[in-house]
Structure formats: structure tokens, C-alpha cells
Enzyme design. Structure first.
Site, PDB file in Angstrom:
ATOM      1  N   HIS A 152       0.832  -1.221   0.000  1.00 18.74           N
ATOM      2  CA  HIS A 152       0.000   0.000   0.000  1.00 18.74           C
ATOM      3  C   HIS A 152       0.862   1.265   0.000  1.00 18.74           C
ATOM      4  O   HIS A 152       0.582   2.225   0.718  1.00 18.74           O
ATOM      5  CB  HIS A 152      -0.955   0.006   1.200  1.00 18.74           C
TER       6      HIS A 152
ATOM      7  N   ASP B 287       0.829  -4.784   5.310  1.00 20.45           N
ATOM      8  CA  ASP B 287      -0.229  -5.695   4.879  1.00 20.45           C
ATOM      9  C   ASP B 287      -0.304  -5.734   3.353  1.00 20.45           C
ATOM     10  O   ASP B 287       0.144  -4.824   2.661  1.00 20.45           O
ATOM     11  CB  ASP B 287      -1.591  -5.266   5.442  1.00 20.45           C
ATOM     12  N   GLU B 288      -0.875  -6.822   2.850  1.00 22.43           N
ATOM     13  CA  GLU B 288      -1.222  -6.968   1.429  1.00 22.43           C
ATOM     14  C   GLU B 288      -0.087  -6.540   0.490  1.00 22.43           C
ATOM     15  O   GLU B 288      -0.264  -5.678  -0.372  1.00 22.43           O
ATOM     16  CB  GLU B 288      -2.507  -6.179   1.131  1.00 22.43           C
ATOM     17  N   VAL B 289       1.075  -7.155   0.696  1.00 24.68           N
ATOM     18  CA  VAL B 289       2.240  -6.841  -0.149  1.00 24.68           C
ATOM     19  C   VAL B 289       2.147  -7.698  -1.421  1.00 24.68           C
ATOM     20  O   VAL B 289       2.832  -8.709  -1.577  1.00 24.68           O
ATOM     21  CB  VAL B 289       3.562  -7.093   0.606  1.00 24.68           C
TER      22      VAL B 289
ATOM     23  N   ASP C  51      -1.536 -10.122   8.199  1.00 21.04           N
ATOM     24  CA  ASP C  51      -1.942 -11.027   7.109  1.00 21.04           C
ATOM     25  C   ASP C  51      -0.770 -11.671   6.376  1.00 21.04           C
ATOM     26  O   ASP C  51      -0.877 -12.802   5.909  1.00 21.04           O
ATOM     27  CB  ASP C  51      -2.866 -10.311   6.105  1.00 21.04           C
TER      28      ASP C  51
END
Length: 472
Positions: free
Chosen positions: A91, A147-149, A198
């Protein structure tokens, strides 16, 4: 009495979309404290007043240093713990979209993830953290995101590193988290980094334990579902504990988790999410659980549309905070929320009614509810289901300025009346929004939620006038 391990209750302000004016936030902070918040999780993104080489990260509506100092001072007065959040891995669009930093992308075409194999990436993250730290005093925690890489390991440097024996995408991820956390430990030894969990969930206990990351950070376990699986979360906490993490956080959602372009908040969904988290908390040792962050996402990512505006979701936030503080939800809790917000007949299982409250921004909730429920449906009713319009003023007629004078009287007054009504509502909403938000937010929300229907209606009224003139 707060549920055992949830004594820390952080309200997340996602400032990457529709950041409220500083004056509005000053109005809101005392209310958050009254509702049961103990702190703020401030996700600044492009609203932080970066200077020097990082100045290009600042949005035109970024807060000034003075505004933030006043806000942080008020938070301290109110007894609200502040935890800044600066993304340091995934992000990263608000940084990597800029040409000057594009060379630090993991994948050249995508601005979401930072390349973990470049020393310059870590220098950039350190500079961002240093800027934010300089404006905050007495911090206990600092959230570094992670998160969410997406697409991690798909960059050229990462691919080369992964070709070496025993190197894996999991170790690549952990190496970057460790580097950022170690840098923080070195520069700010009294501040504990927090990371979203996550990217850690699927990593084996052995790999996590050997990485050294558990000694450096506290994971924040997030799940925003109404039917959150309590047992799996309890097992996840136990796994993290065995790996060496001393404390964990939970993260729920009071808004921004039920649809990328959601305009109204369904309180029942978010209340259920919090009641599930209370069950997880009751099965988690209190010495392990640090607290919970109530997330309020304003965009799903830097480039997506806005979801529910903060004032629209205040009733949901109030219900969720009070449920956490009281260890559950009851008629007494509901009555207390109604009293605190000045809202009679709080709706939990349907979308909020149009009744006005007395909390800051309640006018916005009332008018957004009207627009969301009735604007599109009323315009569609006239243009697509009124037989006089569909039968005698179709696109064919409108293009050629053909209108039957008798038929015109059957729907012209309705069209003009409807346009006048909605123009008045939208004008009131614009005035209310401008008191809370910057013009860019008002413009974006109107273009997404109002203009498509209102312009269709305006066009029909204009075409009618042209057709009448052509007849005479």
C-alpha cells in the site's frame, strides 16, 4: 466495564480519503473519548506535512504542522493514546506513484509494493518514519503497516535473491519487516512497532521464530467479517505466542469493509464483527492481548473510490465502542448510544433512518441517507418507469425535439418538481460537507454519488424545454 483484554481501544482514522478538516476532528475527539475510545490509530498517508525531499508526498489538503500539533495536544488532554501508522512495504501507492520514487517499486509497472532488496527503500521508509516521529511525543507504539504486499518476490532483484538456496518469499517478507523494525528499535528504543498480520499468518512457526521478527514487533490480527471464525483466531493467537510474539492486537471494522463504494453503514454487520472479537478476547490470556483497533477504512487503496464518510459511520462507531466497553450489546447500551448521539430510534439491522442527531456531522448522515436511498430510485422511476416519458419522450423523441403537447403536461411538472427538490437537498448537503471536508472531497463524493442521477434528470428537463420551443 471493558472486556478483559480490550482495555486499549484505538479508533482508526484513515486519512487517505476524505480527510476531515482539523476543526471538525477537534470537535469529534471528546465524543470519541466519551464513547469509550482510549486512543487513535492515525493513518496519515498523503495528509502528513512532509518536508524536504518528501514534500512531494503531501496532498494539497495535507494538514499543517500546527494543525497536527493542536490535534495531538487535544488528544493528550482527552487521555487518548496516539499511534501513528506509516505504510512501509505494501500500500505504498501514495509514494511510488511519483516518478521520483518509481525506481523503488518491487514490480516496475505497479506502484503498490516497495522493493525490499534496495537499501534506498529502507532509507525512504526511515525518512518517512523520522518525519512523523518528530511531530509526536511520548509514543508507545508505531504502526508500520506491512499488509497486502502483492507481487512480492516478482521484482528482478527479489527473483535473483530467491534463486539462492533456502531463500523463500516468506523469508523475503520477514527480512524487510525485520529491517524496518530493527531500524526503529535502534532510533526509538522505547517505541514498539505494530504490523498488520496477514503476511505472517501462513508462515510456519519455525520460520517465524527463527526470523527474529517476533522479538521486534506486535502483530495486529485483522478480520472484518460479521461471521468471523472465533476458533481459528484463538488458534492464531496461540501460534503467534509460541513463535515468540509477546503481545498481539486485534483489528475490527466500524466502517469501510462491506463494499468499495458503500455510502451507508450497516451497523448490524459491524456490531456482529465486534461481538465475535469479544468472544476471541474472552479466550485469549489478558497478558497477551494488548488491545483492539476499530478500523474505519475510507478507501480500499489510494486509487479506489470513497466508501462511507466518517460522519455517516459515527453511529456504527458508537455502537461498536460501547459494545466493547460493556463487554456486549444490550437495550441499555443501545439507549446510552442514542442519548450520547442525540438520536432517537437507532437502527441496527437496517440502514440508518433520516432522523437527525446532535453529534458533529449528523446533518451529513441525514442528507447522505436521503440521497443514497431516494435520489437514483426517484429519477429512475420517472425516466424509466413513467409511461409518458418512455412512450412519448424517448431518446428518439429527445434527439429530434418531438413532443406531444398533451402528453407533456403529464410529466413536465413532475420532472421540474423532482429536480427542484433534489437541487435543494444537494445544496444543503454541499454546505454541510464543506464544513467538515475539503472541496476535493465534496467534489469527488458528488461526482460519484449525485451527478450521475441529477445530470440525467437535468438533461430531461432541458430537452423538454428545447422540444417545447421547437414546437412553438
Amino acid at each position: 466495564m471493558a472486556a478483559g483484554g480490550l482495555r486499549q481501544r484505538l479508533v482508526h482514522l484513515d486519512l487517505k480519503g476524505a480527510p476531515p478538516r482539523a476543526a471538525y476532528l477537534r470537535q469529534v475527539l471528546p465524543l470519541l473519548r466519551t464513547l469509550g475510545a482510549t486512543g487513535l490509530l492515525l493513518e496519515y498517508e498523503d495528509t502528513f506535512p512532509y518536508t524536504g525531499p518528501l514534500e512531494l508526498l503531501r496532498a494539497p489538503h495535507a494538514y499543517s504542522c500546527q494543525e497536527l500539533q493542536e490535534l495531538l495536544g487535544l488528544a493528550k488532554e482527552q487521555g487518548l493514546e496516539v499511534v501513528p501508522l506509516v505504510q512501509s512495504f505494501g500500500h505504498m501507492e501514495f509514494v511510488l506513484k511519483h516518478r521520483e520514487f518509481a525506481h523503488l517499486r518491487e514490480v516496475r509497472m505497479f506502484p503498490n509494493a516497495l522493493n525490499p532488496r534496495k537499501e534506498e527503500s529502507r532509507a525512504l521508509v526511515k525518512a518517512m518514519i523520522d518525519h512523523v516521529m518528530a511531530l509526536h511525543e511520548d509514543l508507545k507504539w508505531f504502526h508500520i503497516g506491512c499488509d497486502e504486499v502483492y507481487y512480492l518476490g516478482e521484482g528482478e532483484e527479489s527473483k535473483q535473491w530467491l534463486q539462492q538456496q533456502e531463500n523463500t518469499p516468506e523469508k523475503l517478507c520477514l527480512s524487510h519487516i525485520k529491517a524496518v523494525a530493527s531500524c526503529m528499535a535502534s532510533s526509538y528504543p522505547t517505541v514498539t512497532p505494530i504490523v498488520w498480520d496477514d503476511m505472517l499468518r501462513g508462515i510456519s512457526e519455525e520460520t517465524l521464530a527463527e526470523s527474529g521478527v517476533p522479538q521486534l514487533v506486535q502483530p495486529m490480527i485483522w478480520d472484518y467479517a460479521a461471521d468471523l471464525d472465533v476458533e481459528s483466531k484463538v488458534l492464531l493467537v496461540e501460534k503467534y505466542r509460541r513463535c515468540g510474539f509477546s503481545k498481539v492486537w486485534f483489528a475490527s471494522a466500524f466502517k469501510g469493509a462491506t463494499g468499495v463504494n458503500q455510502s451507508l453503514t450497516l451497523i448490524g454487520h459491524h456490531l456482529q464483527n465486534h461481538l465475535q472479537w469479544l468472544k476471541v478476547a474472552s479466550s485469549t490470556p489478558t497478558d497477551v492481548l494488548q488491545g483492539i483497533a476499530l478500523t474505519g477504512w475510507q478507501r480500499y487503496d489510494h486509487f479506489s473510490v470513497l466508501c462511507e464518510l466518517f460522519p455517516v459511520a459515527i453511529p456504527s462507531l458508537a455502537v461498536c465502542l460501547q459494545a466493547l466497553e460493556n463487554g456486549g450489546y444490550s437495550e441499555t447500551v443501545k439507549e446510552n448510544v442514542e442519548k450520547l448521539l442525540g438520536m432517537p430510534n437507532l437502527e441496527i439491522d437496517t440502514f440508518m433512518s433520516t432522523s437527525l442527531g446532535t453529534f458533529p456531522g449528523s446533518t451529513i448522515l441525514s442528507l447522505v441517507t436521503q440521497v443514497s436511498f431516494y435520489l437514483k430510485s426517484s429519477v429512475d422511476e420517472l425516466l424509466e418507469r413513467n409511461r409518458y416519458v418512455t412512450g412519448w419522450f424517448s431518446p428518439y423523441h429527445r434527439k429530434r425535439k418531438i413532443i406531444h403537447p398533451i402528453i407533456m403536461h403529464h410529466f413536465q411538472p413532475d420532472a421540474i418538481s423532482l429536480l427542484s427538490k433534489w437541487n435543494a437537498v444537494v445544496q444543503d448537503l454541499q454546505v454541510a460537507m464543506e464544513q467538515v471536508f475539503h472541496n476535493s472531497t465534496v467534489e469527488e463524493w458528488m461526482e460519484e454519488n449525485v451527478h450521475p442521477s441529477l445530470q440525467k434528470l437535468q438533461q430531461v428537463v432541458d430537452d423538454l424545454e428545447k422540444a417545447i420551443k421547437a414546437q412553438t
